[in-house]
Design a protein around this motif. Structure first.
Motif, short mmCIF file in Angstrom:
data_model
loop_
_atom_site.label_atom_id
_atom_site.label_comp_id
_atom_site.label_asym_id
_atom_site.label_seq_id
_atom_site.Cartn_x
_atom_site.Cartn_y
_atom_site.Cartn_z
N GLU A 59 0.68 -1.53 -0.50
CA GLU A 59 -0.23 0.56 -0.22
C GLU A 59 0.76 1.41 0.56
O GLU A 59 1.89 1.41 0.84
CB GLU A 59 -1.11 0.13 0.64
CG GLU A 59 -2.04 1.25 1.44
CD GLU A 59 -2.38 1.28 2.33
OE1 GLU A 59 -3.46 0.82 2.63
OE2 GLU A 59 -1.40 1.64 3.82
N PHE A 61 1.18 5.87 0.07
CA PHE A 61 -0.22 7.24 0.22
C PHE A 61 0.17 8.03 -0.18
O PHE A 61 1.42 8.32 0.16
CB PHE A 61 0.57 6.57 1.87
CG PHE A 61 -0.83 7.67 2.80
CD1 PHE A 61 -2.00 6.72 3.34
CD2 PHE A 61 -0.48 8.76 2.96
CE1 PHE A 61 -3.55 7.70 3.65
CE2 PHE A 61 -2.07 9.97 3.83
CZ PHE A 61 -3.30 9.05 3.58
N THR A 67 -3.29 15.90 -5.73
CA THR A 67 -3.35 14.60 -7.47
C THR A 67 -1.97 13.85 -7.57
O THR A 67 -1.40 15.07 -7.95
CB THR A 67 -4.21 13.93 -7.64
OG1 THR A 67 -5.85 14.50 -7.34
CG2 THR A 67 -4.73 13.00 -8.69
N ILE A 91 -3.48 9.32 -7.35
CA ILE A 91 -3.06 9.06 -6.48
C ILE A 91 -4.08 10.05 -5.65
O ILE A 91 -3.24 10.82 -6.01
CB ILE A 91 -1.85 8.66 -4.98
CG1 ILE A 91 -1.55 7.47 -5.46
CG2 ILE A 91 -2.54 8.38 -3.81
CD1 ILE A 91 -0.03 6.37 -4.45
N GLN A 92 -5.03 9.87 -5.01
CA GLN A 92 -5.91 10.86 -4.23
C GLN A 92 -5.38 11.38 -3.44
O GLN A 92 -4.78 10.93 -2.78
CB GLN A 92 -7.74 10.51 -4.62
CG GLN A 92 -7.90 9.37 -5.58
CD GLN A 92 -8.09 11.07 -6.82
OE1 GLN A 92 -8.22 11.64 -6.00
NE2 GLN A 92 -8.39 10.26 -8.43
N ASN A 94 -4.26 12.63 0.20
CA ASN A 94 -4.74 12.00 1.51
C ASN A 94 -4.61 11.07 1.48
O ASN A 94 -5.53 10.48 2.22
CB ASN A 94 -5.37 13.62 2.59
CG ASN A 94 -4.56 14.00 2.76
OD1 ASN A 94 -3.61 14.49 3.34
ND2 ASN A 94 -4.97 15.44 2.42
N SER A 95 -5.31 9.88 0.92
CA SER A 95 -5.53 8.58 0.39
C SER A 95 -4.11 7.96 -0.35
O SER A 95 -3.24 8.19 -0.23
CB SER A 95 -6.45 8.97 -0.99
OG SER A 95 -7.58 10.20 -0.90
N ILE A 110 -12.15 1.75 -2.52
CA ILE A 110 -10.83 1.48 -2.18
C ILE A 110 -9.99 1.26 -4.03
O ILE A 110 -10.08 1.14 -4.58
CB ILE A 110 -10.48 0.05 -1.47
CG1 ILE A 110 -11.02 1.01 0.34
CG2 ILE A 110 -8.76 0.10 -1.18
CD1 ILE A 110 -10.80 -0.41 0.74
N ASP A 111 -9.38 2.33 -4.04
CA ASP A 111 -8.19 2.11 -4.98
C ASP A 111 -7.29 1.17 -5.24
O ASP A 111 -6.86 0.88 -4.09
CB ASP A 111 -7.72 3.92 -5.25
CG ASP A 111 -8.68 4.91 -5.53
OD1 ASP A 111 -9.48 4.70 -6.13
OD2 ASP A 111 -8.21 6.07 -4.70
N GLY A 160 -0.49 6.67 8.46
CA GLY A 160 -0.82 8.40 7.25
C GLY A 160 0.51 10.12 7.42
O GLY A 160 -0.19 10.50 6.96
N GLY A 182 -5.99 -0.01 1.58
CA GLY A 182 -6.42 1.17 0.87
C GLY A 182 -7.30 1.78 2.33
O GLY A 182 -7.57 3.26 1.66
N TYR A 183 -7.33 1.86 3.04
CA TYR A 183 -7.82 2.44 4.58
C TYR A 183 -6.72 2.70 5.74
O TYR A 183 -6.04 2.24 5.85
CB TYR A 183 -9.27 2.39 4.85
CG TYR A 183 -9.79 0.95 5.53
CD1 TYR A 183 -10.30 0.82 7.18
CD2 TYR A 183 -9.43 0.16 4.94
CE1 TYR A 183 -9.42 -0.36 8.08
CE2 TYR A 183 -9.79 -1.45 5.28
CZ TYR A 183 -10.08 -1.71 6.83
OH TYR A 183 -10.05 -2.62 7.28
#
Length: 220
Positions: A59, A61, A67, A91-92, A94-95, A110-111, A160, A182-183
């Motif tokens: 993953e 971040f 973006t 990647i969006q 803060n994602s 979730i991307d 994060g 993803g989260y």
């Protein structure tokens, strides 16, 4: 006057990197799973089947407020490149964005992308994960050891951030969860904002006017 000009030049040099910083510097490796647990508990991609290769994941971040296009970026381990992101991959702000070893992920909202050939091949006993951009320049890397072979992911803490690495169950409020592709389990910590280029220009323009007006003997 020379002293005031020097001060203004110093301010410019300090502010420009903040406003024109490369967004790529805000993308980093955030969580990975090298050792999916046996049985349903190890079904990280939630496709109904636990697979030792397909449920592995890495993953990323994006900590920035913009973006980031990661088309052509790659993930490698200590031996070889394992995955290259497809054209148009974003990647969006803060994602997170997840790459699974395979399968058909069932993770709404979730991307993600999956390998269509080969495997991530994350060794349980230790390996190095390498994230590079489309030119081959290093973006981030992480070398881990046997701690990753414990039926759960390894993740940043606080989430994060570029904080230290912990076993997923050691995260605050993890409640026994073995992974969270993803989260985030917890809310993002407060973020310091980086001035946009237009904002920096406005600040510098204002400072310049103030300094000019204060030059002795100059008409305003």
């Amino acid at each position: 006057m020379r002293g005031k000009c020097l001060i203004l030049m110093i301010i410019v040099l300090m502010m420009i990197p903040m406003g024109a910083g490369n967004a790529q510097s805000f993308v980093f490796i955030h969580e990975f799973l090298a050792d999916p647990a046996l049985g349903p508990a190890g079904d990280a991609n939630n496709d109904g089947t636990r697979d030792s290769y397909e449920d592995e994941f890495v993953e990323l971040f994006n900590l920035s407020s913009g973006t980031v296009d990661i088309s052509g970026w790659s993930i490698a381990d200590a031996l070889a490149e394992r995955y290259s992101f497809t054209a148009g991959t974003l990647i969006q702000p803060n994602s997170a964005f997840v790459v699974f070893g395979g399968g058909t992920p069932n993770l709404p909202g979730i991307d993600w992308q999956v390998l269509t050939s080969g495997s991530l091949n994350l060794n349980n006993g230790g390996d190095t994960i390498i994230l590079s951009d489309a030119t081959g320049s290093l973006i981030d890397s992480h070398t881990y050891g046997s701690e990753a072979g414990d039926d759960q992911s390894i993740t940043r803490s606080p989430e994060g951030t570029r904080g230290g690495w912990v076993s997923h169950t050691d995260l605050p409020n993890a409640d026994g969860k073995l992974f969270s592709p993803g989260y985030l389990v917890n809310d993002l910590p407060p973020q310091s904002t980086v001035p946009e280029p237009a904002t920096v220009f406005s600040i510098l323009s204002g400072l310049g006017l103030i300094l000019v007006k204060k030059i002795p003997g100059r008409n305003t």
